[in-house]
Design an enzyme around this catalytic site. Structure first.
Site, PDB file in Angstrom:
ATOM      1  N   ALA A  71       0.863  -1.172   0.000  1.00  0.00           N
ATOM      2  CA  ALA A  71       0.000   0.000   0.000  1.00  0.00           C
ATOM      3  C   ALA A  71       0.905   1.229   0.000  1.00  0.00           C
ATOM      4  CB  ALA A  71      -0.889  -0.019   1.233  1.00  0.00           C
ATOM      5  N   GLU A 119      -0.682  -9.397  -0.439  1.00  0.00           N
ATOM      6  CA  GLU A 119      -2.092  -9.687  -0.124  1.00  0.00           C
ATOM      7  C   GLU A 119      -2.958  -9.727  -1.381  1.00  0.00           C
ATOM      8  OE1 GLU A 119      -1.943  -6.508   2.880  1.00  0.00           O
ATOM      9  OE2 GLU A 119      -2.952  -7.926   4.188  1.00  0.00           O
TER      10      GLU A 119
HETATM   11  N1  DAK Z   1       4.576   3.309  -0.768  1.00  0.00           N
HETATM   12  C1  DAK Z   1       4.938   4.473  -1.359  1.00  0.00           C
HETATM   13  N2  DAK Z   1       6.075   4.628  -2.084  1.00  0.00           N
HETATM   14  C2  DAK Z   1       6.855   3.550  -2.231  1.00  0.00           C
HETATM   15  C3  DAK Z   1       6.517   2.285  -1.648  1.00  0.00           C
HETATM   16  C4  DAK Z   1       5.307   2.192  -0.892  1.00  0.00           C
HETATM   17  N3  DAK Z   1       4.903   1.060  -0.343  1.00  0.00           N
HETATM   18  N4  DAK Z   1       7.511   1.422  -1.958  1.00  0.00           N
HETATM   19  C5  DAK Z   1       8.400   2.101  -2.699  1.00  0.00           C
HETATM   20  N5  DAK Z   1       8.006   3.371  -2.865  1.00  0.00           N
HETATM   21  C6  DAK Z   1       8.687   4.434  -3.606  1.00  0.00           C
HETATM   22  C7  DAK Z   1       9.890   4.969  -2.792  1.00  0.00           C
HETATM   23  O1  DAK Z   1       9.453   5.943  -1.855  1.00  0.00           O
HETATM   24  C8  DAK Z   1      10.750   5.540  -3.892  1.00  0.00           C
HETATM   25  O2  DAK Z   1      10.236   6.794  -4.272  1.00  0.00           O
HETATM   26  P1  DAK Z   1      11.260   8.034  -4.519  1.00  0.00           P
HETATM   27  O3  DAK Z   1      12.006   8.219  -3.238  1.00  0.00           O
HETATM   28  O4  DAK Z   1      12.134   7.587  -5.681  1.00  0.00           O
HETATM   29  O5  DAK Z   1      10.334   9.169  -4.880  1.00  0.00           O
HETATM   30  C9  DAK Z   1      10.500   4.594  -5.074  1.00  0.00           C
HETATM   31  O6  DAK Z   1       9.286   3.903  -4.788  1.00  0.00           O
HETATM   32  C10 DAK Z   1      11.588   3.549  -5.240  1.00  0.00           C
HETATM   33  O7  DAK Z   1      11.773   2.915  -3.979  1.00  0.00           O
HETATM   34  P2  DAK Z   1      13.214   2.763  -3.289  1.00  0.00           P
HETATM   35  O8  DAK Z   1      14.106   3.887  -3.669  1.00  0.00           O
HETATM   36  O9  DAK Z   1      12.980   2.496  -1.850  1.00  0.00           O
HETATM   37  O10 DAK Z   1      13.741   1.443  -4.043  1.00  0.00           O
HETATM   38  P3  DAK Z   1      14.688   0.324  -3.437  1.00  0.00           P
HETATM   39  O11 DAK Z   1      15.009  -0.579  -4.583  1.00  0.00           O
HETATM   40  O12 DAK Z   1      15.829   0.925  -2.670  1.00  0.00           O
HETATM   41  O13 DAK Z   1      13.794  -0.461  -2.375  1.00  0.00           O
HETATM   42  C11 DAK Z   1      11.781  -1.543  -1.606  1.00  0.00           C
HETATM   43  C12 DAK Z   1      12.649  -1.143  -2.822  1.00  0.00           C
HETATM   44  C13 DAK Z   1      10.485  -2.151  -2.158  1.00  0.00           C
HETATM   45  C14 DAK Z   1      12.531  -2.634  -0.799  1.00  0.00           C
HETATM   46  C15 DAK Z   1      11.525  -0.311  -0.714  1.00  0.00           C
HETATM   47  O14 DAK Z   1      11.010   0.710  -1.564  1.00  0.00           O
HETATM   48  C16 DAK Z   1      10.538  -0.577   0.378  1.00  0.00           C
HETATM   49  O15 DAK Z   1      10.884  -1.121   1.437  1.00  0.00           O
HETATM   50  N6  DAK Z   1       9.286  -0.143   0.156  1.00  0.00           N
HETATM   51  C17 DAK Z   1       8.227  -0.271   1.150  1.00  0.00           C
HETATM   52  C18 DAK Z   1       7.746  -1.693   1.192  1.00  0.00           C
HETATM   53  C19 DAK Z   1       6.724  -1.885   2.274  1.00  0.00           C
HETATM   54  O16 DAK Z   1       6.979  -1.721   3.469  1.00  0.00           O
HETATM   55  N7  DAK Z   1       5.528  -2.246   1.834  1.00  0.00           N
HETATM   56  C20 DAK Z   1       4.463  -2.508   2.737  1.00  0.00           C
HETATM   57  C21 DAK Z   1       3.673  -1.254   2.820  1.00  0.00           C
HETATM   58  S1  DAK Z   1       2.453  -1.361   4.063  1.00  0.00           S
HETATM   59  C22 DAK Z   1      -4.773  -2.199   4.919  1.00  0.00           C
HETATM   60  C23 DAK Z   1      -4.459  -2.049   3.661  1.00  0.00           C
HETATM   61  C24 DAK Z   1      -3.225  -2.289   3.261  1.00  0.00           C
HETATM   62  C25 DAK Z   1      -2.267  -2.613   4.114  1.00  0.00           C
HETATM   63  C26 DAK Z   1      -2.569  -2.720   5.417  1.00  0.00           C
HETATM   64  C27 DAK Z   1      -3.818  -2.499   5.832  1.00  0.00           C
HETATM   65  N8  DAK Z   1      -6.092  -1.970   5.313  1.00  0.00           N
HETATM   66  C28 DAK Z   1      -6.892  -1.372   4.263  1.00  0.00           C
HETATM   67  C29 DAK Z   1      -6.566  -2.305   6.548  1.00  0.00           C
HETATM   68  C30 DAK Z   1      -0.989  -2.821   3.626  1.00  0.00           C
HETATM   69  C31 DAK Z   1       0.013  -2.167   4.090  1.00  0.00           C
HETATM   70  C32 DAK Z   1       1.220  -2.160   3.319  1.00  0.00           C
HETATM   71  O17 DAK Z   1       1.283  -2.652   2.241  1.00  0.00           O
END
Ligand code: DAK
Length: 274
Positions: A71, A119
């Site tokens: 997300a 998910e």
């Molecule tokens: N959200 C927003 N931007 C994101 C993102 C995300 N999840 N993942 C990556 N980006 C963006 C980064 O901010 C970056 O943008 P700029 O800085 O270039 O503007 C760009 O994508 C490239 O990312 P990185 O520079 O970080 O690239 P790397 O190769 O170094 O790293 C990575 C890739 C995927 C390992 C890293 O970006 C990362 O850790 N991203 C976050 C992954 C994460 O934690 N995902 C889980 C998110 S929480 C619910 C609904 C949904 C959910 C829960 C509840 N309800 C409705 C109840 C779900 C929650 C989630 O999914």
């Protein structure tokens, strides 16, 4: 191949015979799910479900690096509990369409499938993964919980002990391990990945659509996915309640500021703590 997209964050293409490919296209954010993507997915899936020419749906992400990196944290981080619940509901609506529409849905996972990305993939009937696919539920490292059905669907696919280990740790796993534990149906070479995934979809599309639909319905009933609704609502409420907490602000703030989070939330100390 016929392209028929009118969306800003998705591309849709029809491949003969009857395979619709929906590609999430926000490569600058690694295809993270924001409100626009979820709303457009909702429309695209409803339209595929209603179109009698579509027999199989394939969901994938633009580019080789990411299926869906979760997300959109930057959009989510300042949400109130009510806004977070609305967002969760939108995600659940998309998940239910993937899971319950009477046509097979295949997640073709290229690169990262993190959080909400894993998910969405699990809401599909099955996952085919490229060799570079990486799966994780990293939400607890952001001060929240999986909110698009992960607490239920991961446990259903891999067993509760493995699901707890993955969700509590947030650990990333590669395609091979994901296949070993039953999260992924097949791992395919990265080169020509989508074409190979489409071959699987094409094989299915040549079979009797009513027979395949009946198999899907029965297998969902047997695996209790049709009874998930009430439990998914509990997940939506739990997710919403965590918004505004110190750990949620810290976890998502740290991602936005590109630093490691430092959590201070107190561990609940009774079995009934919620
Ligand atoms: N959200 C927003 N931007 C994101 C993102 C995300 N999840 N993942 C990556 N980006 C963006 C980064 O901010 C970056 O943008 P700029 O800085 O270039 O503007 C760009 O994508 C490239 O990312 P990185 O520079 O970080 O690239 P790397 O190769 O170094 O790293 C990575 C890739 C995927 C390992 C890293 O970006 C990362 O850790 N991203 C976050 C992954 C994460 O934690 N995902 C889980 C998110 S929480 C619910 C609904 C949904 C959910 C829960 C509840 N309800 C409705 C109840 C779900 C929650 C989630 O999914």
């Amino acid at each position: 191949m016929k392209e028929n997209s009118t969306f800003s964050t998705l591309k849709t293409e029809d491949h003969m015979p009857g395979v619709r490919v929906i590609t999430i296209s926000r490569p600058q954010a690694l295809n993270a799910l924001n409100t626009t993507v979820l709303s457009e997915l909702n429309h695209a899936l409803r339209s595929a479900a209603e179109d009698s020419g579509v027999r199989v749906v394939v969901l994938t992400g633009e580019g080789p690096k990411s299926f869906i990196a979760g997300a959109d944290i930057l959009e989510m981080k300042d949400k109130s509990p009510q806004e977070a619940m609305r967002f969760a509901q939108l995600g659940h609506d998309v998940g239910k369409l993937l899971e319950l529409m009477p046509k097979p849905t295949i997640a073709a996972v290229n690169g990262f499938a993190l959080g909400g990305g894993c998910e969405m993939a699990m809401a599909c009937d099955f996952i085919v993964a490229a060799e570079n696919a990486v799966f994780a539920q990293p939400e607890v490292g952001l001060g929240i919980i999986p909110g698009f059905g992960g607490t239920l669907r991961l446990a259903r696919l891999v067993g509760i002990a493995r699901a707890k280990e993955l969700i509590f740790s947030g650990r990333r796993i590669q395609a091979g391990e994901a296949r070993e534990i039953g999260l992924v149906a097949r791992v395919l070479p990265q080169e020509g990945f989508l074409a190979q995934a489409l071959e699987i979809a094409t094989l299915i599309s040549k079979n009797s659509a009513p027979a395949v639909a009946k198999c899907k319905q029965l297998m969902n009933e047997f695996s209790e996915s049709v009874g998930l609704n009430g439990k998914l609502d509990a997940e939506v409420h739990a997710f919403g309640r965590l918004f505004g907490s110190q750990d949620q602000r810290e976890g998502m703030g740290a991602f936005a500021e590109k630093r490691k989070p430092s959590f201070w939330g107190i561990a609940p100390n009774s079995a009934s703590a919620g």
